[in-house]
Design an enzyme around this catalytic site. Structure first.
Site, PDB file in Angstrom:
ATOM      1  N   LYS A 130       0.789  -1.167  -0.035  1.00  0.00           N
ATOM      2  CA  LYS A 130       0.195  -0.049  -0.077  1.00  0.00           C
ATOM      3  C   LYS A 130       0.906   1.236  -0.019  1.00  0.00           C
ATOM      4  CE  LYS A 130      -4.464   1.155   0.115  1.00  0.00           C
ATOM      5  NZ  LYS A 130      -5.401   0.298  -0.115  1.00  0.00           N
ATOM      6  N   ASP A 170      -6.937   4.380  -4.481  1.00  0.00           N
ATOM      7  CA  ASP A 170      -7.660   4.254  -3.314  1.00  0.00           C
ATOM      8  C   ASP A 170      -8.297   5.815  -2.918  1.00  0.00           C
ATOM      9  OD1 ASP A 170      -7.856   2.069  -0.800  1.00  0.00           O
ATOM     10  OD2 ASP A 170      -7.281   4.302   0.071  1.00  0.00           O
TER      11      ASP A 170
END
Ligand code: NDP
Length: 451
Positions: A130, A170
């Protein structure tokens, strides 16, 4: 002889806290997983001796970097960027990029940790990662966002690659930002490769990637309801968020015959007792994505709705709830309120939207409750399919991809049943998802030895 590490859960968590000071979100995510894994590994000496859980809870690496850019007034601005590469035991690191002022190393470490299990659950060969920045895209011009994305990629490019680490979008990172970052990657490396997913259809993207997380969460919800002989027809749904995941979850609920009552953003929530139908969802998509508006303006367009400032929507009575905004947006008391109001099922579209107390409340009430790592895996699953299409230099058709998404969500549901069926008609989806995801990664790590 191997020295095994038979510490108990509180001692293990003390160590995690000590090694990760001031990182509450990361500690919370590890605790939620460790609660189930400790029981599962208690009789498995290999997992203990090889310290597998401890190793998964220690990212392979955390890269932190400065991102300088110039705003439209010529001021130099400085942000921090990160890429957390948590674990690549079963495939290249894979996970989104988040641009939001609340981004910290702790938030990205929790997301990369969760992503490791989620990606394993999809059955596709993807590790967990991430990234992101504390950059706030709100109120910035398109050219400012472009300059920021280019500067961010100017550092990130050396840490990623189609077989190394494949970021996606995201919160705060949609198709536009992926475009700016892909353009910069290509410019620096002179390499047209599937290094990012969520790309535009004209330049290597996959059909249904945009819809996949929200649609997948509702497919998972439908699978859960089916275990009790029910479906979504006529069910009322409370949804938080009004971004990519929330609007597509709402769309699929409507398509399957349900009625969506709420949407929200960081300013508050709107409640539309008539139901938020496809026309209204389209209005929200245009308003929030293209006009960069606020959800409170919905009530001017649809006057029967009300706006409640500064609150989350969990007090609105419903049959099913889908938290689709951000982490820790549904707390213990919210969980109690949902249950008191007769909510039967909760499927998380966001990552870790329910805090630990809320998770315990849902488990104790034995309702149908799916953690994000299971129910929101549809997005990364279609990202995995985008990677396959890029490798093959081809594009699959929409109906093929829709079917693959449905099958993958049904497969994740089945994995949850394998490890989460508690008998008496109760399925602990948190336990099922944690153990199924862990086992796949852990067994690969055992094969590699101590690396
Ligand atoms: P978007 O940026 O499209 O939308 C985010 C939504 O959540 C917006 O409505 C935003 O409101 C709201 N929100 C963000 N931060 C906060 C906050 N601190 N408090 C209250 N509301 C907030 O993001 P996505 O829809 O893509 O992501 C939503 C969630 O789903 C995240 O947890 C993400 O990690 C998760 N997820 C996303 C996937 C994807 O494919 N996009 C895949 C799997 C999980 P506002 O406009 O006011 O900021």
């Amino acid at each position: 002889m191997a020295v095994s590490d038979h510490v108990d859960l509180p001692t293990f968590m003390e160590g995690v806290k000590k090694r990760n000071p001031h990182q509450p979100e990361f500690v919370q995510a590890v605790q939620e997983v460790a609660e189930d894994i400790f029981e599962f590994i208690q009789d498995n000496e290999d997992y203990h001796a090889q310290q597998i859980l401890r190793r998964i809870a220690e990212p392979d690496r955390v890269v932190s970097f400065r991102v300088c850019w110039e705003d439209d007034n010529g001021n130099v601005r400085v942000q921090r960027g990160w890429r957390v590469q948590n674990n690549n035991a079963i495939g290249p690191y894979k996970g989104g990029i988040r641009f939001h002022p609340s981004v910290t190393e702790s938030v990205l470490k929790f997301l990369a940790f969760e992503q490791t299990f989620k990606n394993a659950l999809t059955g596709l060969p993807m590790g967990g990662g991430k990234g992101g920045s504390n950059f706030n895209p709100k109120g910035k011009s398109v050219r400012e966002i472009m300059r920021f994305c280019q500067s961010f990629m100017t550092e990130l490019y050396r840490h990623i690659g189609a077989d190394i680490d494949v970021p996606a979008g995201d919160i705060g990172v949609g198709g536009r930002e992926i475009g700016f970052m892909f353009g910069q990657y290509k410019r620096i490396t002179n390499n047209f490769t599937g290094v990012l997913t969520g790309k535009g259809l004209e330049w290597g993207g996959s059909l249904i990637r945009t819809e996949a997380t929200g649609y997948g969460a509702v497919y998972f919800l439908a699978n859960m309801l089916a275990t009790r002989g029910e479906d979504l027809t006529g069910k009322t749904a409370v949804i938080s968020g009004s971004g990519n995941v929330a609007t597509h979850a709402a769309e699929k609920i409507v398509q399957l015959g349900g009625k969506v009552l709420t949407l929200s953003d960081s300013g508050g929530y709107i409640h539309d007792p008539d139901g938020i139908d496809q026309e209204k969802i389209d209005w929200v998509k245009t308003h929030k994505t293209h006009r960069r508006g606020r959800i409170e303006e919905y009530v001017a367009a649809y006057p029967k709705a009300t706006f409640v400032a500064g609150k989350t929507p969990w007090s609105v009575p419903c049959d099913v709830a889908l938290p689709c905004a951000t982490q820790n947006e549904l707390l213990g008391d919210d969980a109690r309120t949902l249950i008191a109001n007769g909510c039967q099922a909760v499927a998380e579209g966001a990552n870790m939207p329910t805090d630990l107390e809320g998770v315990h409340v849902f488990k104790a009430a034995r309702i149908l409750y799916a953690p994000g790592k299971a129910s929101n895996a549809g997005g990364v699953a279609v990202s995995g399919l985008e990677m396959s299409q890029n490798s093959e230099r081809r594009s699959w058709k929409e109906d093929e991809l829709q079917q693959m998404l449905k099958d993958i969500m049904a497969g994740i549901h089945k994995s949850c049943l394998t490890f989460g069926d508690q008998g008496g008609g109760y399925i602990d989806y948190v336990k099922g998802a944690n153990i199924a995801g862990f086992k796949k990664v852990a067994d690969a790590m055992l094969a590699f030895g101590v690396v």
